[in-house]
Design a protein around this motif. Structure first.
Motif, mmCIF file in Angstrom:
data_model
loop_
_atom_site.group_PDB
_atom_site.id
_atom_site.type_symbol
_atom_site.label_atom_id
_atom_site.label_comp_id
_atom_site.label_asym_id
_atom_site.label_seq_id
_atom_site.Cartn_x
_atom_site.Cartn_y
_atom_site.Cartn_z
ATOM 1 N N ALA A 1 6.027 -4.964 -9.796
ATOM 2 C CA ALA A 1 5.757 -6.367 -9.484
ATOM 3 C C ALA A 1 5.577 -6.593 -7.983
ATOM 4 C CB ALA A 1 6.888 -7.247 -10.007
ATOM 5 N N GLU A 2 6.093 -5.660 -7.171
ATOM 6 C CA GLU A 2 6.009 -5.830 -5.722
ATOM 7 C C GLU A 2 4.745 -5.221 -5.138
ATOM 8 O OE1 GLU A 2 8.264 -7.285 -3.451
ATOM 9 O OE2 GLU A 2 9.179 -8.155 -5.226
ATOM 10 N N GLU A 3 3.919 -4.612 -5.992
ATOM 11 C CA GLU A 3 2.770 -3.919 -5.445
ATOM 12 C C GLU A 3 1.454 -4.592 -5.775
ATOM 13 O OE1 GLU A 3 3.245 0.248 -6.314
ATOM 14 O OE2 GLU A 3 5.239 0.017 -5.415
ATOM 15 N N ASN A 4 0.435 -4.181 -5.057
ATOM 16 C CA ASN A 4 -0.908 -4.668 -5.310
ATOM 17 C C ASN A 4 -1.276 -4.390 -6.770
ATOM 18 O OD1 ASN A 4 -3.763 -4.523 -5.610
ATOM 19 N ND2 ASN A 4 -3.932 -4.533 -3.387
ATOM 20 N N PRO A 5 -1.590 -5.449 -7.551
ATOM 21 C CA PRO A 5 -1.840 -5.258 -8.983
ATOM 22 C C PRO A 5 -2.969 -4.263 -9.259
ATOM 23 C CG PRO A 5 -2.030 -7.598 -8.371
ATOM 24 C CD PRO A 5 -1.704 -6.841 -7.121
ATOM 25 N N SER A 6 -3.985 -4.236 -8.393
ATOM 26 C CA SER A 6 -5.091 -3.288 -8.605
ATOM 27 C C SER A 6 -4.599 -1.857 -8.453
ATOM 28 C CB SER A 6 -6.212 -3.545 -7.600
ATOM 29 O OG SER A 6 -6.694 -4.850 -7.731
ATOM 30 N N GLU A 7 -3.700 -1.654 -7.486
ATOM 31 C CA GLU A 7 -3.146 -0.320 -7.267
ATOM 32 C C GLU A 7 -2.354 0.152 -8.484
ATOM 33 O OE1 GLU A 7 -0.625 0.258 -3.641
ATOM 34 O OE2 GLU A 7 -2.490 -0.413 -2.708
ATOM 35 N N VAL A 8 -1.560 -0.763 -9.031
ATOM 36 C CA VAL A 8 -0.733 -0.413 -10.183
ATOM 37 C C VAL A 8 -1.611 -0.052 -11.378
ATOM 38 C CG1 VAL A 8 1.008 -1.290 -11.794
ATOM 39 C CG2 VAL A 8 1.146 -1.883 -9.368
ATOM 40 N N ARG A 9 -2.651 -0.868 -11.587
ATOM 41 C CA ARG A 9 -3.577 -0.597 -12.688
ATOM 42 C C ARG A 9 -4.268 0.734 -12.517
ATOM 43 N NH1 ARG A 9 -7.786 -5.269 -14.303
ATOM 44 N NH2 ARG A 9 -8.648 -3.733 -15.727
ATOM 45 N N ALA A 10 -4.720 1.002 -11.285
ATOM 46 C CA ALA A 10 -5.430 2.252 -11.016
ATOM 47 C C ALA A 10 -4.512 3.441 -11.285
ATOM 48 C CB ALA A 10 -5.925 2.273 -9.568
ATOM 49 N N GLU A 11 -3.279 3.337 -10.811
ATOM 50 C CA GLU A 11 -2.342 4.438 -10.966
ATOM 51 C C GLU A 11 -2.114 4.752 -12.442
ATOM 52 O OE1 GLU A 11 1.016 4.007 -8.289
ATOM 53 O OE2 GLU A 11 2.151 5.277 -9.681
ATOM 54 N N ALA A 12 -2.044 3.690 -13.247
ATOM 55 C CA ALA A 12 -1.796 3.887 -14.670
ATOM 56 C C ALA A 12 -2.923 4.672 -15.338
ATOM 57 C CB ALA A 12 -1.613 2.531 -15.353
ATOM 58 N N SER A 13 -4.125 4.639 -14.757
ATOM 59 C CA SER A 13 -5.247 5.402 -15.319
ATOM 60 C C SER A 13 -5.515 6.685 -14.551
ATOM 61 C CB SER A 13 -6.524 4.561 -15.299
ATOM 62 O OG SER A 13 -6.337 3.400 -16.033
ATOM 63 N N GLY A 14 -4.603 7.073 -13.686
ATOM 64 C CA GLY A 14 -4.779 8.306 -12.930
ATOM 65 C C GLY A 14 -5.818 8.198 -11.826
ATOM 66 N N LEU A 15 -6.107 6.962 -11.394
ATOM 67 C CA LEU A 15 -7.080 6.757 -10.322
ATOM 68 C C LEU A 15 -6.308 6.406 -9.065
ATOM 69 C CD1 LEU A 15 -9.175 4.222 -12.404
ATOM 70 C CD2 LEU A 15 -9.864 6.588 -11.963
ATOM 71 N N SER A 16 -6.926 6.635 -7.890
ATOM 72 C CA SER A 16 -6.201 6.141 -6.727
ATOM 73 C C SER A 16 -7.016 5.077 -6.021
ATOM 74 C CB SER A 16 -5.728 7.278 -5.829
ATOM 75 O OG SER A 16 -6.771 7.719 -5.044
ATOM 76 N N TYR A 17 -6.337 3.990 -5.703
ATOM 77 C CA TYR A 17 -6.985 2.781 -5.214
ATOM 78 C C TYR A 17 -6.482 2.455 -3.824
ATOM 79 C CZ TYR A 17 -8.175 -2.202 -4.969
ATOM 80 O OH TYR A 17 -8.660 -3.416 -4.596
#
Ligand code: GDP
Ligand code: MN
Length: 420
Positions: free
Chosen positions: A267-283
């Motif tokens: 919840a404290e992080e950039n939502p796009s970053e969290v989403r990317a990480e969940a798909s193995g991408l780095s944002y």
């Protein structure tokens, strides 16, 4: 979000947009790590509601304390000055402080004008402070050594001290095998002005902090302030303890620290970053208006350079890496297109392990699903490029905003012209 502390003290050019941001934790979690390592910390609890804050404050007062501190738990500093660290002397004041903090966004020098929502509070025993100090361990890249940073000018103004009075900051390199030795820690404690029994207490804290830094694969541990209490009957020389702490961990070492992984608060992080990480991408979030989909960190850097050279400004980078699938690349497009600032998209892929036709398939898929309302410029090279170009050619009528480019310079020029 500006980073401060040792970022300013050791890495003056530190820019959160260009360096990976390490995983951070909340203060209440940091206090737990300190306390587990034997560093004295006033007792306290994390709460998420006003009622729980009130009952926690009540039980601290009932245990005989006269001072309680209510503190917003967010991944940003500067809370004191922003009014999100409050000392209270009654249950009623604790209720007021909790109501304010949970009901208002916190705007501090580290948050940007929109501020951040506060979802958690720490309610802890308050202490009387005779003096505040600063203590941290981080990597000094210029020396290639972990370094203890200490200052007698601790508290909320440490960045100013670093700028205006750098001599007030002591830096002690830490031996890679021996760690911080007792005689070194005692010497620092004396130079900070600790006297009598405080010296042993402060030195032990420094050694434990250096040990904790190594054990947790941290890239930053910081206690600010480290404080000494006024003399009392129970402690005639005062007591040295930590009342605020901050950690950053090396993401690449987190796999071997299950306890730290569990502290992660998305919840404290950039939502796009969290989403990317969940798909193995780095944002990586940037400030401009061109969304960039690339593969590999090196290609990301050169893409950024060449876009800038042609007068453009990347809004972000999504690095799909080498093992992405059509699904994860489609998710990458969803993330990029979900950012309102993006006025054009540049796809720059050098197909190696990642095949160009996979990317082409994902572009066509994303176009069907989310649509490309903004200009899209595609430059593909490498494995299966001919098949990929053919797929895109055939899909052109369905994706009118798409242009293909022959090389990187052409791609950069085209996307910069398209976003104006
Ligand atoms: P930050 O502003 O986000 O770094 O939050 P801190 O936890 O460091 O608190 C800011 C300042 O509030 C400290 O430097 C202290 O001066 C003060 N403060 C925090 N906790 C206490 C406490 O228990 N007692 C007293 N007297 N002051 C405190
Ligand atoms: Mn602090």
């Amino acid at each position: 979000m500006a980073d401060t502390g040792p970022g300013t003290l050791l890495r003056p050019s530190f820019s959160p947009n260009q360096e990976p941001i390490p995983m951070k934790i909340h203060e209440y979690q940091a206090r737990q790590l300190l306390s587990d390592a034997g560093i004295p910390v006033p007792p306290g609890s994390m709460v998420e509601t006003i009622d729980d804050a009130v009952s926690e404050a009540r039980s601290i007062f009932e245990s005989g304390e006269t001072l309680v501190v209510v503190k917003a738990q967010v991944h940003a500093g500067g809370r004191g000055k922003a009014g999100f660290v409050k000392l209270v002397r009654s249950v009623e004041e604790a209720r007021e402080a909790a109501t304010f903090m949970l009901g208002n966004r916190m705007v501090s020098v580290q948050t940007g004008p929109e501020g951040i929502e506060v979802k958690r509070l720490l309610v802890a025993a308050g202490v009387d402070i005779a003096k505040e100090f600063y203590l941290a361990v981080t990597l000094d890249r210029s020396r290639g050594l972990n370094t203890l940073i200490a200052s007698a000018e601790g508290g909320v103004e440490i960045e100013t001290v670093a700028d205006e009075n750098p001599d007030a900051i002591l830096k002690t390199p830490i031996h890679p095998l021996h760690g911080l030795e007792a005689f070194e820690a005692r010497s620092v404690a004396k130079r900070l002005g600790f006297t009598g029994r405080q010296i042993g207490q402060a030195a032990a804290i420094m050694q434990k902090l250096a040990g904790l830094y190594a054990d947790t694969d941290a890239d930053l541990v910081e206690i600010n302030p480290l404080i000494v209490t006024p003399p009392s009957d129970a402690a005639p020389d005062g007591r040295v303890m930590a009342i605020d702490a901050k950690f950053g961990f090396d993401d690449n070492a987190l796999f071997r620290h299950k306890n730290l992984q569990a502290m992660h608060d998305p919840a404290e992080e950039n939502p796009s970053e969290v989403r990317a990480e969940a798909s193995g991408l780095s944002y990586v979030d940037l400030d401009g208006n061109i969304g960039c989909l690339v593969n590999g960190a090196g290609l990301a850097m050169s893409t950024m350079d060449i876009v800038k050279l042609h007068g453009g400004d990347p809004a972000n980078f999504l690095d799909v890496g080498g093992s992405a699938t059509k699904e994860s690349v489609t998710e990458a497009f969803r993330i990029i297109l979900g950012d309102d600032r993006v006025q054009g998209v540049l796809v720059n892929i050098f197909g190696g392990i990642m095949k160009c036709d996979t990317i082409a398939g994902a572009i066509i898929e994303a176009a069907k699903e989310v649509g490309f309302e903004v200009p899209l410029v595609v430059r593909l090279e490498g494995t299966n490029v001919d098949a990929a170009r053919k797929m895109l050619e055939d899909a052109k009528s369905e994706i009118p905003s798409m242009q293909t480019a022959t090389d990187l310079a052409d791609a950069a020029r085209t996307v910069c012209a398209a976003v104006g």
